[in-house]
Motif scaffolding. Sequence first.
Motif, mmCIF file in Angstrom:
data_model
loop_
_atom_site.group_PDB
_atom_site.id
_atom_site.type_symbol
_atom_site.label_atom_id
_atom_site.label_comp_id
_atom_site.label_asym_id
_atom_site.label_seq_id
_atom_site.Cartn_x
_atom_site.Cartn_y
_atom_site.Cartn_z
ATOM 1 N N LEU A 259 -18.227 -21.679 -55.118
ATOM 2 C CA LEU A 259 -17.386 -21.378 -53.964
ATOM 3 C C LEU A 259 -17.525 -22.428 -52.864
ATOM 4 C CD1 LEU A 259 -15.598 -19.368 -52.285
ATOM 5 C CD2 LEU A 259 -17.746 -18.291 -51.575
ATOM 6 N N ASP A 260 -16.407 -23.051 -52.496
ATOM 7 C CA ASP A 260 -16.375 -23.946 -51.338
ATOM 8 C C ASP A 260 -16.208 -23.103 -50.081
ATOM 9 O OD1 ASP A 260 -16.183 -26.298 -49.807
ATOM 10 O OD2 ASP A 260 -14.003 -26.235 -49.902
ATOM 11 N N LEU A 261 -16.873 -23.492 -48.989
ATOM 12 C CA LEU A 261 -16.756 -22.732 -47.744
ATOM 13 C C LEU A 261 -15.498 -23.088 -46.953
ATOM 14 C CD1 LEU A 261 -20.412 -22.635 -46.345
ATOM 15 C CD2 LEU A 261 -19.197 -20.912 -47.688
ATOM 16 N N GLY A 262 -14.947 -24.290 -47.168
ATOM 17 C CA GLY A 262 -13.781 -24.722 -46.407
ATOM 18 C C GLY A 262 -12.497 -24.480 -47.157
ATOM 19 N N LEU A 263 -11.964 -23.267 -47.088
ATOM 20 C CA LEU A 263 -10.738 -22.911 -47.795
ATOM 21 C C LEU A 263 -9.574 -22.807 -46.799
ATOM 22 C CD1 LEU A 263 -12.228 -20.203 -50.181
ATOM 23 C CD2 LEU A 263 -11.628 -22.569 -50.749
ATOM 24 N N LYS B 30 -17.254 -17.943 -46.067
ATOM 25 C CA LYS B 30 -18.244 -16.874 -45.861
ATOM 26 C C LYS B 30 -17.579 -15.505 -45.907
ATOM 27 C CE LYS B 30 -20.062 -18.389 -42.001
ATOM 28 N NZ LYS B 30 -19.257 -19.629 -41.804
ATOM 29 N N GLU B 31 -16.345 -15.417 -45.429
ATOM 30 C CA GLU B 31 -15.615 -14.155 -45.523
ATOM 31 C C GLU B 31 -15.277 -13.842 -46.983
ATOM 32 O OE1 GLU B 31 -13.550 -10.620 -44.754
ATOM 33 O OE2 GLU B 31 -15.086 -11.733 -43.644
ATOM 34 N N VAL B 32 -14.920 -14.869 -47.738
ATOM 35 C CA VAL B 32 -14.684 -14.675 -49.171
ATOM 36 C C VAL B 32 -15.960 -14.155 -49.829
ATOM 37 C CG1 VAL B 32 -14.059 -15.788 -51.349
ATOM 38 C CG2 VAL B 32 -12.938 -16.484 -49.221
ATOM 39 N N LEU B 33 -17.084 -14.762 -49.481
ATOM 40 C CA LEU B 33 -18.370 -14.343 -50.049
ATOM 41 C C LEU B 33 -18.672 -12.892 -49.692
ATOM 42 C CD1 LEU B 33 -20.977 -14.998 -51.541
ATOM 43 C CD2 LEU B 33 -21.842 -16.034 -49.434
ATOM 44 N N ARG B 34 -18.427 -12.520 -48.444
ATOM 45 C CA ARG B 34 -18.670 -11.133 -48.024
ATOM 46 C C ARG B 34 -17.832 -10.163 -48.858
ATOM 47 N NH1 ARG B 34 -16.695 -7.113 -45.253
ATOM 48 N NH2 ARG B 34 -14.732 -8.189 -44.827
ATOM 49 N N ARG B 35 -16.561 -10.515 -49.087
ATOM 50 C CA ARG B 35 -15.693 -9.636 -49.877
ATOM 51 C C ARG B 35 -16.094 -9.633 -51.348
ATOM 52 N NH1 ARG B 35 -9.513 -10.415 -47.498
ATOM 53 N NH2 ARG B 35 -10.095 -10.526 -45.272
ATOM 54 N N LEU B 36 -16.532 -10.791 -51.832
ATOM 55 C CA LEU B 36 -16.991 -10.844 -53.224
ATOM 56 C C LEU B 36 -18.161 -9.897 -53.447
ATOM 57 C CD1 LEU B 36 -16.871 -14.670 -54.046
ATOM 58 C CD2 LEU B 36 -15.524 -12.861 -55.135
ATOM 59 N N ARG B 37 -19.063 -9.836 -52.474
ATOM 60 C CA ARG B 37 -20.251 -9.004 -52.640
ATOM 61 C C ARG B 37 -19.931 -7.515 -52.601
ATOM 62 N NH1 ARG B 37 -21.894 -11.600 -55.603
ATOM 63 N NH2 ARG B 37 -23.475 -13.201 -55.500
ATOM 64 N N VAL C 127 -23.124 -16.464 -57.230
ATOM 65 C CA VAL C 127 -22.258 -17.374 -56.482
ATOM 66 C C VAL C 127 -23.079 -18.566 -56.019
ATOM 67 C CG1 VAL C 127 -20.811 -17.687 -54.440
ATOM 68 C CG2 VAL C 127 -20.777 -15.496 -55.667
ATOM 69 N N ILE C 128 -22.604 -19.756 -56.368
ATOM 70 C CA ILE C 128 -23.199 -20.987 -55.857
ATOM 71 C C ILE C 128 -22.228 -21.580 -54.849
ATOM 72 C CG2 ILE C 128 -23.960 -23.340 -56.398
ATOM 73 C CD1 ILE C 128 -24.845 -22.344 -59.115
ATOM 74 N N VAL C 129 -22.673 -21.695 -53.622
ATOM 75 C CA VAL C 129 -21.835 -22.271 -52.571
ATOM 76 C C VAL C 129 -21.879 -23.792 -52.683
ATOM 77 C CG1 VAL C 129 -21.664 -22.642 -50.085
ATOM 78 C CG2 VAL C 129 -22.020 -20.329 -50.979
ATOM 79 N N LEU C 130 -20.711 -24.400 -52.701
ATOM 80 C CA LEU C 130 -20.572 -25.853 -52.795
ATOM 81 C C LEU C 130 -19.784 -26.302 -51.581
ATOM 82 C CD1 LEU C 130 -21.055 -28.275 -54.778
ATOM 83 C CD2 LEU C 130 -18.764 -27.834 -55.653
ATOM 84 N N SER C 131 -20.441 -27.040 -50.673
ATOM 85 C CA SER C 131 -19.752 -27.333 -49.424
ATOM 86 C C SER C 131 -20.266 -28.597 -48.775
ATOM 87 C CB SER C 131 -19.910 -26.165 -48.452
ATOM 88 O OG SER C 131 -19.270 -26.449 -47.225
ATOM 89 N N ALA C 132 -19.403 -29.212 -47.981
ATOM 90 C CA ALA C 132 -19.785 -30.386 -47.196
ATOM 91 C C ALA C 132 -20.440 -29.983 -45.890
ATOM 92 C CB ALA C 132 -18.554 -31.248 -46.918
ATOM 93 N N ARG C 133 -20.461 -28.706 -45.570
ATOM 94 C CA ARG C 133 -21.109 -28.237 -44.349
ATOM 95 C C ARG C 133 -22.626 -28.293 -44.556
ATOM 96 N NH1 ARG C 133 -17.710 -22.674 -43.022
ATOM 97 N NH2 ARG C 133 -15.610 -23.538 -43.286
ATOM 98 N N ASP C 134 -23.284 -29.198 -43.850
ATOM 99 C CA ASP C 134 -24.714 -29.391 -44.087
ATOM 100 C C ASP C 134 -25.592 -28.773 -43.000
ATOM 101 O OD1 ASP C 134 -24.139 -31.088 -42.036
ATOM 102 O OD2 ASP C 134 -24.894 -32.915 -43.000
#
Length: 230
Positions: free
Chosen positions: A53-57, A63-70, A77-84
């Motif tokens: 899951l990328d965080l920048g959609l 993060k909202e997608v992740l909350r709903r997924l849970r 879920v492995i988060v893949l993102s440029a947000r460091d």
Amino acid sequence: MSDASVLVVDDEPQIQRVLRPSLTASGYEVREAATGREALACVSDHAPDLIILDLGLPDMDGKEVLRRLRILTRTPVIVLSARDRESEKIAALDLGADDYVEKPFAMGELLARMRTALRHSQNASLETECVGADGLVVNVPKRIVTRNGAPAKLTPKEFDLLAFLARHAGRPLTHREILKAVWGPAHQNDSQTLRVFIGQLRAKIEDNAAAPRIIVTEPGVGYRFMTSEP
């Protein structure tokens, strides 16, 4: 090789072009989604074994997608993102992400994290009896710990901490997550206590507490228990 199905949620075509052939070559069945809504629909319809899951959609924050997924699933879920930023990692992990990989990333590292997340998911419904790591064996039900065959003398709270880390082997755990599970919700901000106990544990179970190989630090996030499993 793997026959697991993977949902890649990312709106960057170049990422999809890199991931699909690499994951397919490693034996994964790959589905793709470019938005959070597409991802949620795909999870409901196809129940993938793992989600990247990328965080920048474009339609909603990852993060909202992740909350709903849970709410829908315990699929790893492995988060893949440029947000460091550390705060982003912590927020994603606290929301239930199983791991976090920063862009740009090495494909080999991502594949290794995927194998670990899938292995942990497969074992999650079973009581973890023994976990091994670099000469250490943690027998959770019997509350026995051995180091190179010799008993390791731990206090009850040290064992509780080690057992929690071992049950989630391979997964980064935040300070708050560990403190809440081991000490209770009232202590979830007591990071100093956690650091003290981690130091005590390392002195008892690591070959070199100054360069730990079993309980490793995730900078700004928490800790990860490294197993000896391939």
